[in-house]
Design an enzyme around this catalytic site. Structure first.
Site, PDB file in Angstrom:
ATOM      1  N   ALA A  30       0.863  -1.200   0.000  1.00  0.00           N
ATOM      2  CA  ALA A  30       0.000   0.000   0.000  1.00  0.00           C
ATOM      3  C   ALA A  30       0.892   1.240   0.000  1.00  0.00           C
ATOM      4  O   ALA A  30       0.705   2.173   0.800  1.00  0.00           O
ATOM      5  CB  ALA A  30      -0.968  -0.002   1.186  1.00  0.00           C
ATOM      6  N   HIS A  35       6.517   6.270   1.517  1.00  0.00           N
ATOM      7  CA  HIS A  35       7.424   5.153   1.196  1.00  0.00           C
ATOM      8  C   HIS A  35       8.402   5.569   0.091  1.00  0.00           C
ATOM      9  O   HIS A  35       9.571   5.189   0.099  1.00  0.00           O
ATOM     10  CB  HIS A  35       6.633   3.933   0.715  1.00  0.00           C
ATOM     11  N   GLN A  59       1.894  -9.032  13.513  1.00  0.00           N
ATOM     12  CA  GLN A  59       1.763  -7.730  14.178  1.00  0.00           C
ATOM     13  C   GLN A  59       0.328  -7.197  14.178  1.00  0.00           C
ATOM     14  O   GLN A  59       0.111  -6.041  14.489  1.00  0.00           O
ATOM     15  CB  GLN A  59       2.740  -6.714  13.574  1.00  0.00           C
ATOM     16  N   LEU A 183       1.322  11.165   6.080  1.00  0.00           N
ATOM     17  CA  LEU A 183       0.938  10.106   5.143  1.00  0.00           C
ATOM     18  C   LEU A 183       0.962   8.759   5.865  1.00  0.00           C
ATOM     19  O   LEU A 183       1.865   8.474   6.637  1.00  0.00           O
ATOM     20  CB  LEU A 183       1.899  10.064   3.953  1.00  0.00           C
ATOM     21  N   SER A 185      -0.673   4.490   5.177  1.00  0.00           N
ATOM     22  CA  SER A 185      -1.485   3.588   4.348  1.00  0.00           C
ATOM     23  C   SER A 185      -2.912   3.526   4.871  1.00  0.00           C
ATOM     24  O   SER A 185      -3.847   3.225   4.134  1.00  0.00           O
ATOM     25  CB  SER A 185      -0.883   2.179   4.355  1.00  0.00           C
TER      26      SER A 185
HETATM   27  O1  PAF Z   1       6.265  -0.191   9.277  1.00  0.00           O
HETATM   28  C1  PAF Z   1       5.833  -1.193   8.664  1.00  0.00           C
HETATM   29  O2  PAF Z   1       5.292  -1.107   7.564  1.00  0.00           O
HETATM   30  C2  PAF Z   1       5.961  -2.558   9.321  1.00  0.00           C
HETATM   31  O3  PAF Z   1       5.800  -2.498  10.706  1.00  0.00           O
HETATM   32  C3  PAF Z   1       7.274  -3.287   8.948  1.00  0.00           C
HETATM   33  C4  PAF Z   1       8.478  -2.551   9.470  1.00  0.00           C
HETATM   34  C5  PAF Z   1       7.366  -3.438   7.439  1.00  0.00           C
HETATM   35  C6  PAF Z   1       7.276  -4.686   9.573  1.00  0.00           C
HETATM   36  O4  PAF Z   1       6.219  -5.448   9.119  1.00  0.00           O
END
Ligand code: PAF
Length: 282
Positions: A30, A35, A59, A183, A185
């Site tokens: 996303a 990013h 997570q 910003l 996602s």
């Molecule tokens: O920040 C994120 O998008 C996530 O926590 C990560 C670091 C990719 C780990 O899944």
């Protein structure tokens, strides 16, 4: 062209062929301009830029948005290409956890139980476990993380230090919309009304920074931030608003500090933070 790898075997073979500095940007897909900024920061410092795209089930809590988390691989690859990434590792859950969810997970220590960890038990165990796994698989010289997730960045830095992981962790400043919204996602979940209410987070941070710049003490800085948090809807709820030192230890009285906020806006949980500088005490 970006090469997309789906298996650990493909990744190992590709990594073997890389000479020079390798920078990794870990993401859950996303991808947005935030990013892209991470990718460009990596592009400036590394000879090879590797992006990981993996929505990590470890997570997400049982009532969180794992199933509805946006999965947008085609547009993600376009952003990776545009920002100059060389390789994308996009494994399936079965590829990352072939024996099911791992029973051994990293313990983030006391900081992992605070702030985000209070509202999201087990969150940082899941984050650090996948980050360490991805560091082992990609073996980067540099890994880039956004300051938007400041507690994550702090814990990753601490993990790398505590466990002697030979990777430099680079923090990259938060990217904001012109009106101040950080910003994320998850912003795509917000309705137009909720998006307006979400501006209250960055407004609170700005008020805190302004108070610090006027020379207010920590208590007055926090009070100013609280007053400015005014989403104008009962559907928004403040979770925490705290002032810490730059390592997220409580209560700085002067010098460099961090102001962090989390709030629910409708069904979406948003976080934000800012650096500030507290004037020396008289
Ligand atoms: O920040 C994120 O998008 C996530 O926590 C990560 C670091 C990719 C780990 O899944």
């Amino acid at each position: 062209m970006v090469d997309v790898l789906h298996t650990r075997k493909e990744l190992a073979a590709a990594r073997e062929g890389l000479t020079g500095t390798v920078g990794v940007v870990m993401t859950m897909g996303a991808l947005h301009t935030g990013h892209e900024t991470l990718l460009r920061a990596a592009r400036e410092r590394a000879d090879h830029v590797l992006v990981t795209i993996f929505v990590n089930p470890l997570q997400f809590g049982p009532n969180e948005d794992f199933d509805r988390y946006p999965r947008t691989l085609d547009s993600d690859l376009e952003i990776c290409r545009r920002a100059g990434a060389d390789l994308v590792f996009a494994p399936s859950v079965a590829e990352m956890y072939p024996e099911g969810q791992p029973t051994v997970r990293l313990n983030p220590g006391p900081l992992g139980e605070d702030l985000e960890g209070l509202s999201r038990p087990g969150f940082f165990h899941g984050v650090l476990t996948v980050v360490l796994k991805l560091l082992q698989l990609t073996r980067p010289d540099l890994a880039f993380f956004g300051e938007k997730d400041y507690q994550q960045l702090t814990l990753v830095r601490r993990m790398v230090r505590d466990l002697d992981v030979p990777t430099e962790i680079v923090g990259v400043p938060t990217v904001r919309e012109p009106d101040g919204l950080a910003l994320s996602s998850r912003n795509r979940y917000l309705s137009a009304d909720e998006r307006r209410a979400a501006l209250s987070l960055s407004a609170a941070l700005r008020a805190g920074v302004a108070a610090a710049e006027r020379g207010d003490d920590a208590g007055a800085v926090l009070a100013a931030a609280h007053r400015a948090f005014d989403p104008g809807t009962p559907d928004a709820r403040l979770d925490y608003l705290v002032l810490t030192d730059t390592d997220l230890e409580p209560g700085p009285v002067s010098g460099p500090a961090r102001l962090l906020i989390a709030a629910w806006v409708g069904a979406t949980r948003l976080i934000d933070n800012t650096a500030l500088h507290l004037a020396p005490r008289p």
